[in-house]
Motif scaffolding. Structure first.
Motif, PDB file in Angstrom:
ATOM      1  N   THR A 108       1.025  -1.222  -0.054  1.00  0.00           N
ATOM      2  CA  THR A 108       0.002   0.010   0.064  1.00  0.00           C
ATOM      3  C   THR A 108       0.831   1.163  -0.159  1.00  0.00           C
ATOM      4  N   THR A 111      -1.784   6.890   0.037  1.00  0.00           N
ATOM      5  CA  THR A 111      -3.000   7.001   0.973  1.00  0.00           C
ATOM      6  C   THR A 111      -3.128   8.446   0.976  1.00  0.00           C
ATOM      7  N   ARG A 123     -11.275   8.720   2.426  1.00  0.00           N
ATOM      8  CA  ARG A 123      -9.917   8.131   2.653  1.00  0.00           C
ATOM      9  C   ARG A 123      -9.742   7.065   1.081  1.00  0.00           C
ATOM     10  N   THR A 125      -6.884   4.625  -0.583  1.00  0.00           N
ATOM     11  CA  THR A 125      -5.408   4.137  -0.874  1.00  0.00           C
ATOM     12  C   THR A 125      -5.172   3.506  -2.222  1.00  0.00           C
TER      13      THR A 125
END
Length: 228
Positions: A108, A111, A123, A125
């Motif tokens: 990941t 973000t 949010r 990601t």
């Protein structure tokens, strides 16, 4: 897998109200794009070929939440409710089609929290994911030396509504050493910057590619290398 929106107007919005609208448009783009249905179509393509390994980019999650105070660019979106998890949607779709896959590694690398109003936010990601077919015989197919990193060259995008703030947009890679029927190779899944080179934003796609090929990068090995 495509994040679901082009984020149009977020960097050029002249004030917070315009930024609120641009972010609202982005999450509405995602919803209108029907991520569960798209995951089903991607799963159909994978199931038709049944590759032993799959490299995925823009494996996004989208959550909604709240915040307090004035949005500054580093404000955190809290009390979040998950709306979409692209990786899980795809895994579920593959299992439903009788071709289950297992995540080998997830990176990941991006973000961002962004406001949709004076109190609400989202949010988003992005991840790179490597999947392996779950029904493979471990004696014929195994993994080791799983590694993932972000590139040191990171694009930063100025946000007009937040003077002095620029949004970092990091990219990265995953590398996995694979033993397949007694033979070894390295499987590398990168996600290079796609923004076209410019004197203003810089040549990050080229710089990241050179990182990938450097003597300290994941492609430096005596084994054969597959870059997906």
């Amino acid at each position: 897998m495509y994040g679901g929106t082009e984020y149009t107007g977020m960097n050029t919005a002249p004030n917070l109200n315009a930024l609120f609208q641009a972010v609202s448009n982005a999450i509405n783009d995602v919803r209108a794009g029907n991520p569960p249905a798209r995951a089903q179509k991607i799963a159909q393509q994978i199931a038709a070929v049944k590759p032993d390994l799959v490299a995925l980019q823009e494996v996004a999650t989208w959550s909604t939440g709240t915040y307090t105070g004035t949005w500054t660019g580093t404000t955190t979106c809290e009390n979040r409710t998950l709306e979409y998890d692209y990786r899980q949607l795809l895994l579920n779709a593959l299992t439903a089609q009788g071709v289950p896959y297992t995540p080998v590694a997830t990176n990941t690398h991006f973000t961002v929290d962004a406001p949709t109003s004076a109190t609400e936010c989202v949010r988003n990601t992005w991840s790179i994911v490597v999947l392996a077919r779950a029904l493979l015989n471990s004696e014929d197919f195994s993994f080791s030396n799983v590694d993932s990193q972000t590139f040191t060259h990171v694009l930063r995008i100025p946000i007009a509504a937040l003077p002095g703030y620029s949004l970092p947009w990091p990219r990265g890679w995953i590398a996995v050493d694979v033993t397949y029927r007694g033979k070894q190779f390295r499987f590398v899944a990168p996600h290079l910057e796609r923004v076209l080179p410019s004197p203003v934003l810089g040549y990050f796609n080229i710089a990241q590619g050179l990182e990938l090929l450097s003597t300290t990068g994941p492609t430096t090995t005596s084994m054969p290398v597959i870059v997906a």
